[in-house]
Design a protein around this motif. Structure first.
Motif, PDB file in Angstrom:
ATOM      1  N   SER A   1      -3.605   2.632  -8.258  1.00 27.05           N
ATOM      2  CA  SER A   1      -2.712   2.337  -9.381  1.00 27.05           C
ATOM      3  C   SER A   1      -3.450   2.406 -10.712  1.00 27.05           C
ATOM      4  O   SER A   1      -2.881   2.830 -11.730  1.00 27.05           O
ATOM      5  CB  SER A   1      -2.070   0.958  -9.201  1.00 27.05           C
ATOM      6  OG  SER A   1      -3.046  -0.070  -9.242  1.00 27.05           O
ATOM      7  N   THR A   2      -4.743   2.011 -10.710  1.00 26.81           N
ATOM      8  CA  THR A   2      -5.530   2.087 -11.940  1.00 26.81           C
ATOM      9  C   THR A   2      -5.884   3.535 -12.267  1.00 26.81           C
ATOM     10  O   THR A   2      -5.746   3.982 -13.411  1.00 26.81           O
ATOM     11  CB  THR A   2      -6.819   1.256 -11.803  1.00 26.81           C
ATOM     12  OG1 THR A   2      -6.479  -0.104 -11.528  1.00 26.81           O
ATOM     13  CG2 THR A   2      -7.652   1.331 -13.081  1.00 26.81           C
ATOM     14  N   TYR A   3      -6.335   4.277 -11.263  1.00 25.85           N
ATOM     15  CA  TYR A   3      -6.765   5.660 -11.481  1.00 25.85           C
ATOM     16  C   TYR A   3      -5.617   6.535 -11.965  1.00 25.85           C
ATOM     17  O   TYR A   3      -5.776   7.362 -12.870  1.00 25.85           O
ATOM     18  CB  TYR A   3      -7.358   6.229 -10.196  1.00 25.85           C
ATOM     19  CG  TYR A   3      -7.860   7.651 -10.344  1.00 25.85           C
ATOM     20  CD1 TYR A   3      -9.108   7.902 -10.935  1.00 25.85           C
ATOM     21  CD2 TYR A   3      -7.100   8.729  -9.919  1.00 25.85           C
ATOM     22  CE1 TYR A   3      -9.575   9.206 -11.081  1.00 25.85           C
ATOM     23  CE2 TYR A   3      -7.555  10.031 -10.062  1.00 25.85           C
ATOM     24  CZ  TYR A   3      -8.785  10.264 -10.644  1.00 25.85           C
ATOM     25  OH  TYR A   3      -9.239  11.551 -10.793  1.00 25.85           O
ATOM     26  N   PHE A   4      -4.443   6.351 -11.355  1.00 29.86           N
ATOM     27  CA  PHE A   4      -3.289   7.179 -11.721  1.00 29.86           C
ATOM     28  C   PHE A   4      -2.421   6.526 -12.798  1.00 29.86           C
ATOM     29  O   PHE A   4      -1.336   7.000 -13.092  1.00 29.86           O
ATOM     30  CB  PHE A   4      -2.444   7.480 -10.485  1.00 29.86           C
ATOM     31  CG  PHE A   4      -3.097   8.446  -9.528  1.00 29.86           C
ATOM     32  CD1 PHE A   4      -3.048   9.804  -9.756  1.00 29.86           C
ATOM     33  CD2 PHE A   4      -3.778   7.974  -8.409  1.00 29.86           C
ATOM     34  CE1 PHE A   4      -3.653  10.696  -8.882  1.00 29.86           C
ATOM     35  CE2 PHE A   4      -4.377   8.860  -7.526  1.00 29.86           C
ATOM     36  CZ  PHE A   4      -4.321  10.227  -7.760  1.00 29.86           C
TER      37      PHE A   4
ATOM     38  N   PHE B   1       0.832  -1.209   0.000  1.00 29.95           N
ATOM     39  CA  PHE B   1       0.000   0.000   0.000  1.00 29.95           C
ATOM     40  C   PHE B   1       0.866   1.259   0.000  1.00 29.95           C
ATOM     41  O   PHE B   1       0.649   2.176  -0.812  1.00 29.95           O
ATOM     42  CB  PHE B   1      -0.920  -0.012   1.219  1.00 29.95           C
ATOM     43  CG  PHE B   1      -1.687   1.265   1.423  1.00 29.95           C
ATOM     44  CD1 PHE B   1      -2.683   1.645   0.531  1.00 29.95           C
ATOM     45  CD2 PHE B   1      -1.404   2.085   2.506  1.00 29.95           C
ATOM     46  CE1 PHE B   1      -3.389   2.823   0.717  1.00 29.95           C
ATOM     47  CE2 PHE B   1      -2.109   3.265   2.700  1.00 29.95           C
ATOM     48  CZ  PHE B   1      -3.105   3.640   1.801  1.00 29.95           C
ATOM     49  N   VAL B   2       1.854   1.312   0.883  1.00 26.85           N
ATOM     50  CA  VAL B   2       2.699   2.500   0.954  1.00 26.85           C
ATOM     51  C   VAL B   2       3.566   2.628  -0.296  1.00 26.85           C
ATOM     52  O   VAL B   2       3.795   3.741  -0.799  1.00 26.85           O
ATOM     53  CB  VAL B   2       3.568   2.473   2.231  1.00 26.85           C
ATOM     54  CG1 VAL B   2       4.601   3.600   2.216  1.00 26.85           C
ATOM     55  CG2 VAL B   2       2.685   2.608   3.466  1.00 26.85           C
ATOM     56  N   ILE B   3       4.035   1.513  -0.836  1.00 29.68           N
ATOM     57  CA  ILE B   3       4.808   1.567  -2.092  1.00 29.68           C
ATOM     58  C   ILE B   3       3.933   2.102  -3.227  1.00 29.68           C
ATOM     59  O   ILE B   3       4.392   2.880  -4.071  1.00 29.68           O
ATOM     60  CB  ILE B   3       5.366   0.169  -2.433  1.00 29.68           C
ATOM     61  CG1 ILE B   3       6.525  -0.179  -1.491  1.00 29.68           C
ATOM     62  CG2 ILE B   3       5.862   0.128  -3.882  1.00 29.68           C
ATOM     63  CD1 ILE B   3       7.065  -1.577  -1.660  1.00 29.68           C
ATOM     64  N   THR B   4       2.658   1.717  -3.238  1.00 28.31           N
ATOM     65  CA  THR B   4       1.734   2.245  -4.250  1.00 28.31           C
ATOM     66  C   THR B   4       1.608   3.757  -4.123  1.00 28.31           C
ATOM     67  O   THR B   4       1.642   4.490  -5.129  1.00 28.31           O
ATOM     68  CB  THR B   4       0.350   1.592  -4.109  1.00 28.31           C
ATOM     69  OG1 THR B   4       0.470   0.180  -4.228  1.00 28.31           O
ATOM     70  CG2 THR B   4      -0.606   2.106  -5.174  1.00 28.31           C
TER      71      THR B   4
ATOM     72  N   VAL C   1      -7.514  -0.663  -2.145  1.00 27.20           N
ATOM     73  CA  VAL C   1      -7.192   0.767  -2.299  1.00 27.20           C
ATOM     74  C   VAL C   1      -5.958   0.930  -3.188  1.00 27.20           C
ATOM     75  O   VAL C   1      -5.906   1.811  -4.056  1.00 27.20           O
ATOM     76  CB  VAL C   1      -6.957   1.433  -0.926  1.00 27.20           C
ATOM     77  CG1 VAL C   1      -6.456   2.863  -1.100  1.00 27.20           C
ATOM     78  CG2 VAL C   1      -8.242   1.425  -0.109  1.00 27.20           C
ATOM     79  N   SER C   2      -4.961   0.066  -2.983  1.00 22.97           N
ATOM     80  CA  SER C   2      -3.742   0.116  -3.803  1.00 22.97           C
ATOM     81  C   SER C   2      -4.069  -0.112  -5.277  1.00 22.97           C
ATOM     82  O   SER C   2      -3.576   0.607  -6.159  1.00 22.97           O
ATOM     83  CB  SER C   2      -2.734  -0.933  -3.321  1.00 22.97           C
ATOM     84  OG  SER C   2      -2.360  -0.714  -1.987  1.00 22.97           O
TER      85      SER C   2
END
Length: 336
Positions: free
Chosen positions: A171-174, A104-107, A166-167
């Motif tokens: 990742s998909t949205y951005f 999550f934090v890496i994302t 959430v990750s």
């Protein structure tokens, strides 16, 4: 408790080291392209940069087997410490949300802080491990019976699924799904040797802490009251134990992404072999964990040869039945 004398300990550990050497050679020789033993020998001692086999061995096969051995060792030790500290036979970094916290934090870093250095990536991965652990154990403290094995496993699964969701959404949205897919679906063949080198000092610290607290974890595995009776500072031991888990899990995710079930399976095998003393469990879990993941990696190369099967699929083939077996045979009980 299984009797375990010093000579037997040295003998089994020596056998383990020999098996690691054999595993490393087999792993370096086999893959999409099979390489002869002679080429492996020459790549070590008579390296020729114009020889494709030598380049593959030096830049891909060696980092891959070293990474697999390291990650297997780190995750196995983390799982053993978590199971001993919580007396929860289902505890492991992947089930307790620790690895999902790292991903999550890496994302977040990939989205908002692109272009991070390898060292920064490791540090943020460590932070993510701490976030995942704090969320799961914090919620468990708020719920009645929150630290029972099944409840803690459910909480870990819920938090891990939430963080993973959430990750994936971020990742998909951005539009960074390609960049982050490595950490969602671990690929040992894509490991960065630079990250492996940078992780070594952290690994030494994490394993050293694990050995330092091993006696305390043995006491905790017998119950908090027993540990207090032996004069243990429970909060201090638990704090250091979780620090070791966070370090070892964080660098594992930074090296190769999320790999499940190693920290669940290996500690049980280790306790069966060497007994309940964590002074023995910690080093032997590292040894067995490294061997386990290295052989899972080898299996992943041949399940759908010449294509690679994701390592998570292979560990799940062992892990899911083992998880169900533990739930069926142990119910809601504690680690013995």
């Amino acid at each position: 408790m299984r009797a375990f004398d010093g000579k037997r300990s040295v003998g089994i550990f020596g056998l383990g080291i020999l098996l690691i050497a054999i595993t490393a050679i087999v792993s370096i020789m086999n893959g999409t392209k099979t390489i002869s033993y002679g080429s492996v020998w020459d790549a070590f001692f008579y390296y020729d940069s114009d020889n494709l086999d030598h380049v593959i061995i030096r830049t891909s096969r060696i980092p891959r087997v070293i990474g697999a051995l390291f990650i297997g060792a780190f995750l196995a030790v983390s799982g053993a410490l978590m199971q001993g500290m919580t007396r929860n036979y289902l505890a492991s970094p992947s089930i307790m949300g620790v690895t999902d916290g790292s991903v999550f934090v890496i994302t977040l870093c990939m989205v908002f802080l692109p272009g991070l250095s390898s060292m920064s990536l490791i540090m943020y991965s460590l932070l993510g491990s701490a976030v995942g652990a704090c969320l799961v154990f914090g919620l468990a403290r708020l719920l009645p019976g929150g630290f029972s094995p099944i409840t803690l496993a459910i909480l870990g699964t819920i938090i891990g699924t939430f963080l993973g969701g959430v990750s994936a959404a971020l990742s998909t949205y951005f539009q960074v799904s390609q960049n982050i897919s490595f950490w969602f679906n671990a690929r040992l063949y894509q490991m960065d040797p630079a990250v492996i080198k940078l992780s070594v000092p952290f690994a030494i610290v994490g394993l050293a802490i694990a050995m330092i607290v091993s006696r305390g974890v043995t006491a905790l595995s017998l119950g908090d009251d027993m540990a207090r009776g032996l004069g243990m500072n429970i909060l201090w031991i638990k704090g250091l134990t979780m620090l070791s888990v966070v370090i070892l899990t964080g660098i594992s995710v930074a090296i190769a992404g999320k790999i499940a079930f190693v920290g669940l399976i290996v500690p049980h095998i280790t306790r069966y072999l060497v007994g309940q003393d964590y002074k023995r469990i910690v080093p032997f879990a590292a040894l067995i964990g490294g061997l386990f993941l290295a052989w899972c990696d080898l299996i992943s190369r041949f399940l759908n040869h010449p294509f690679e099967t994701p390592i998570g699929v292979v560990t799940a083939l062992f892990g899911v039945p083992f998880f169900l077996y533990l739930v069926k045979t142990r119910g809601g009980g504690k680690v013995d």
